[in-house]
Design a protein around this motif. Structure first.
Motif, PDB file in Angstrom:
ATOM      1  N   ARG A 108       0.840  -1.200   0.000  1.00  0.00           N
ATOM      2  CA  ARG A 108       0.000   0.000   0.000  1.00  0.00           C
ATOM      3  C   ARG A 108       0.874   1.248   0.000  1.00  0.00           C
ATOM      4  N   ALA A 109       0.374   2.277  -0.719  1.00  0.00           N
ATOM      5  CA  ALA A 109       1.011   3.594  -0.708  1.00  0.00           C
ATOM      6  C   ALA A 109      -0.074   4.640  -0.520  1.00  0.00           C
ATOM      7  N   ARG A 110       0.221   5.633   0.302  1.00  0.00           N
ATOM      8  CA  ARG A 110      -0.797   6.657   0.535  1.00  0.00           C
ATOM      9  C   ARG A 110      -0.170   8.035   0.579  1.00  0.00           C
ATOM     10  N   THR A 111      -1.011   9.035   0.283  1.00  0.00           N
ATOM     11  CA  THR A 111      -0.616  10.433   0.384  1.00  0.00           C
ATOM     12  C   THR A 111      -1.850  11.240   0.753  1.00  0.00           C
ATOM     13  N   SER A 112      -1.659  12.487   1.104  1.00  0.00           N
ATOM     14  CA  SER A 112      -2.779  13.363   1.471  1.00  0.00           C
ATOM     15  C   SER A 112      -2.628  14.698   0.765  1.00  0.00           C
ATOM     16  N   PHE A 113      -3.705  15.447   0.724  1.00  0.00           N
ATOM     17  CA  PHE A 113      -3.700  16.736   0.042  1.00  0.00           C
ATOM     18  C   PHE A 113      -4.781  17.610   0.650  1.00  0.00           C
ATOM     19  N   THR A 114      -4.666  18.905   0.453  1.00  0.00           N
ATOM     20  CA  THR A 114      -5.591  19.876   1.041  1.00  0.00           C
ATOM     21  C   THR A 114      -6.806  20.061   0.142  1.00  0.00           C
ATOM     22  N   THR A 115      -7.991  20.017   0.742  1.00  0.00           N
ATOM     23  CA  THR A 115      -9.238  20.210   0.004  1.00  0.00           C
ATOM     24  C   THR A 115     -10.114  21.223   0.731  1.00  0.00           C
ATOM     25  N   VAL A 116     -11.155  21.672   0.048  1.00  0.00           N
ATOM     26  CA  VAL A 116     -12.132  22.600   0.626  1.00  0.00           C
ATOM     27  C   VAL A 116     -13.462  21.865   0.741  1.00  0.00           C
ATOM     28  N   ILE A 117     -14.022  21.854   1.899  1.00  0.00           N
ATOM     29  CA  ILE A 117     -15.260  21.119   2.147  1.00  0.00           C
ATOM     30  C   ILE A 117     -16.350  21.586   1.187  1.00  0.00           C
ATOM     31  N   GLY A 118     -17.007  20.618   0.567  1.00  0.00           N
ATOM     32  CA  GLY A 118     -18.115  20.908  -0.331  1.00  0.00           C
ATOM     33  C   GLY A 118     -17.731  21.070  -1.784  1.00  0.00           C
ATOM     34  N   ARG A 119     -16.427  21.167  -2.075  1.00  0.00           N
ATOM     35  CA  ARG A 119     -16.001  21.331  -3.463  1.00  0.00           C
ATOM     36  C   ARG A 119     -15.747  19.972  -4.124  1.00  0.00           C
TER      37      ARG A 119
END
Length: 729
Positions: free
Chosen positions: A140-151
């Motif tokens: 498994r490989a994972r990453t994260s990123f910034t989002t805006v709620i509702g978009r």
């Protein structure tokens, strides 16, 4: 006008969604339709969303914006397919910047976490991610990123073999999207400010994956998660629908074109069907046997069509028929019939067409005008003599049921989702079933669009005892204005410009009268002269707007008599960009007036409403628009079902105005007060009120909601564009 079936990814790759296909998309169509030769500054000026106005632009005629599922993995390609996602074109479908760090693994595993179960591993030695698994332990490989709620966001990747993906609010969660595949391109809506994606192996060995991309897809895209509540994609003639005999052109369908039935001794058999040399759909029906009943019997080759109507309305059933074999010696003829009935199918009267016995194509037409009934029933029948031997075959072509008293050009009605009339193009629309179909967008923030000017009140926080004119008994101390009893007053003169809108906000601990006047001293009385704003009771945190009548205005407050109270945080600012203006356009074809129905609505707990209804009540046979701040008002236009209309509404909370236009002309206006405030920040529901009640029965050709006032020229041009799809006028 409809697009050919397309894969959204290939379209995006082709167009690259650059600036050339940004928010001028709609206006380009408008200007071309208007016959303007050049597209330049005029496009920007007329563009509905050129200043980033909040709203939504749904255009079901463009297949590239329609998908059968909410994730956008299965495109809509044919009439009758369900629609789970409609992309909003108001932002031009321009993808935002890349959010994944090192999605092409050019920097090895930077930005990624190895979440494998030993001995499985994740590495990135050569510009691609490698997942190595023994088939038991998962890599498994994972990453994260910034989002805006509702978009909304679009995620994609490629892999050498199928891999599992999970997109969610926690590192291993798939609560936003999950599945498997060797390549991926889906949508998801963020519910948190940090979103995670995890890729994991399905098979043993080494699986490479690359080009992980997450980019925002701006817009208020409409979705329906429940499969059974999705509207259907329909293809309709661009010049409008007239033929109401659903399925009549599907001559091979025995559920519509009956066969093998016997009545009064006569057996009806469908012996052939197809398209005649003139291109019209036909059915050959053989009638055979010895009649046992009276004449004028309905030996039906076509499953009858029923259409609701109102008193004084006419409907016409027509068909082309000819004898192709057998004898007509005992046959009175084949003809069209229209019955008048009341639900449930109580017969009142009938209109009969001229019987056909000729061997050449002959039109038989029957027209009935409703007197007291509420529905038409169109049928075809063979009339014959009693106790007679009959053996005759008729060719029956181009059956049509339509409102009005004459037969018009034939429309090929294959089904309620596929109607055509060459040479007119077919256009795409959404068919809502009048039961539970609806779509909804994320919250659309019309209120947040507002921009205010600089502060005009001096010492609005009452930090010092200055700048306010006080009546006896009013004091300023402790950072508030104190009213020790009722009928005490306080006011301040501010500089304004006549005709401009201003917003007043503040807080109070008890009821107080507050308003704005165009002359001094009016705060000393409770009645409003011919001034700017009525002195209205304010309590708690309050906000109201007024239109200045002069270059100076007095802001005043009077204790209402409810005892001591304090006043604080008074602010007055010009509304430079208002959030209480709205323009909405829709191409609509409603099929029933049996119950109240909402084409769309947005509201906040019963207030701050915008809506179109079709109709606004059971049996009313109308359309209605609603608009409001703290008070909702409505305006209605006539149109009994079935009816196609291009609707537009212009709403303004302050000054209060709601104008409803129908088919290019003003139909109604309401200038009653809409209270105060701005439009809301809530989801837009399409096809059902708040997604729970009053379902719409009919077609939606387009829906454009624009959180701003719109010029008369642009309204007219947009209506023309909507009508190019709906064919209403």
């Amino acid at each position: 006008m409809s697009d050919q079936p397309n894969n959204l990814l290939s379209i995006w790759a082709q167009r690259d969604f650059n600036a050339s296909l940004s928010r001028d998309m709609l206006t380009r169509d408008l200007i071309l339709d208007a016959g303007v030769a050049e597209i330049g500054d005029d496009v920007v000026r007329r563009n509905l969303f050129n200043a980033n106005e909040p709203g939504v632009f749904l255009d079901p005629d463009h297949l590239s914006t329609l998908f059968q599922d909410t994730a956008g993995t299965t495109p809509v390609t044919a009439a009758g397919q369900p629609v789970g996602l409609v992309l909003d074109k108001s932002r031009g479908l321009v993808l935002g910047p890349e959010l994944v760090v090192n999605g092409n693994f050019s920097s090895g595993t930077t930005g990624w976490t190895d979440n494998s179960t030993a001995p499985a591993t994740f590495t990135a030695p050569s510009g691609a991610g490698l997942l190595t698994s023994d088939g038991v332990a998962r890599a498994r490989a994972r990453t994260s990123f910034t989002t805006v709620i509702g978009r909304s966001y679009r995620i994609s990747y490629t892999a050498s073999a199928s891999v599992d993906y999970a997109v969610g609010t926690s590192p291993a969660a798939g609560d936003l999207a999950a599945g498997a595949g060797a390549s991926l391109s889906i949508n998801f809506i963020a519910t948190t400010t940090t979103t995670h994606i995890q890729i994991s192996t399905v098979t043993s060995g080494v699986t490479s994956f690359d080009n992980i991309s997450v980019r925002e897809l701006p817009g208020n895209h409409a979705t329906q998660a429940t499969a059974g509540s999705r509207p259907l994609y329909a293809l309709l003639p661009a010049n409008g629908v007239r033929n109401l005999a659903n399925g009549s052109a599907s001559v091979g369908n025995n559920a519509v074109w009956l066969t093998g039935t016997t009545q009064n001794g006569i057996t009806m058999t469908k012996v052939a069907s197809g398209f005649d040399v003139d291109g019209l759909p036909y059915v050959d029906v053989r009638y055979q046997g010895t009649s046992t009943g009276t004449n004028h019997d309905q030996i039906l080759p076509f499953s009858f069509a029923v259409q609701s109507g109102v008193a004084g309305q006419s409907a016409t059933c027509s068909v082309i028929a000819r004898v192709i074999s057998g004898s007509v010696s005992n046959v009175l003829g084949f003809r069209a019939r229209v019955s008048e009935e009341t639900a449930p199918s109580t017969f009142i009267g009938i209109a009969l067409g001229t019987p056909v016995t000729a061997s050449t194509d002959t039109v038989t037409t029957a027209t009935r005008t409703l007197s007291t009934g509420n529905q038409f029933r169109a049928t075809l029948s063979l009339d014959f003599n009693t106790a007679s031997a009959i053996d005759v075959t008729f060719r029956i072509k181009a059956i049509q049921l339509e409102l009005g008293s004459t037969r018009t050009a034939y429309q090929f009605n294959y089904s309620n989702v596929n109607i055509a009339q060459p040479p007119f193009a077919q256009v795409g629309a959404l068919l809502f079933d009048g039961v539970d179909d609806f779509l909804q967008t994320p919250s659309v923030d019309f209120a947040g669009y507002q921009i205010l000017g600089s502060e005009l009140v001096t010492n609005g926080d009452f930090s010092v005892d200055a700048s306010w004119t006080k009546g006896t008994g009013v004091t300023i101390s402790g950072g508030v204005a104190n009213f020790t009893a009722g009928s005490l007053w306080l006011e301040q003169q501010i500089v304004t410009q006549a005709g401009r809108v201003y917003q007043v906000t503040g807080t109070t601990t008890n009821s107080i009268f507050g308003g704005a006047w165009d002359n001094a001293g009016q705060a000393t009385v409770l009645n409003d002269p011919a001034g700017v704003s009525t002195a209205t009771t304010r309590n708690g945190t309050f906000s109201f707007t007024f239109v200045a009548a002069d270059t100076t205005t007095f802001i005043g407050f009077v204790a209402s008599g409810a005892g001591a109270t304090t006043l604080d945080n008074i602010s007055v600012k010009e509304v430079l960009r208002p959030a209480d203006k709205m323009t909405v356009f829709a191409g609509v074809r409603k099929l029933s007036d049996a119950a109240r129905a909402f084409v769309f609505n947005q509201e906040n707990g019963g207030v701050q409403r915008i809506a179109f209804e079709a109709p606004s009540g059971a049996g009313l046979g109308n359309y209605a628009a609603s608009s409001g701040g703290t008070i909702n008002v409505a305006a209605a236009a006539a149109g009994a079902a079935p009816n196609t209309s291009v609707l537009s509404m212009s709403g303004s909370i302050t000054p209060a105005n709601l104008t409803l236009r129908q088919n290019g002309a003003q139909a109604a206006q309401n200038t009653s007060t809409q209270g105060t405030g701005n439009y809301s920040n809530q989801p837009i529901f399409i096809g059902r009120f708040n997604g729970t009640s009053f379902p719409f029965n009919g077609y939606l050709y387009s829906l454009i909601v624009r959180g701003a006032a719109t010029s008369a020229d642009l309204i007219a041009l947009t209506e023309r564009w909507v009508n190019s799809k709906a064919g209403a006028y």
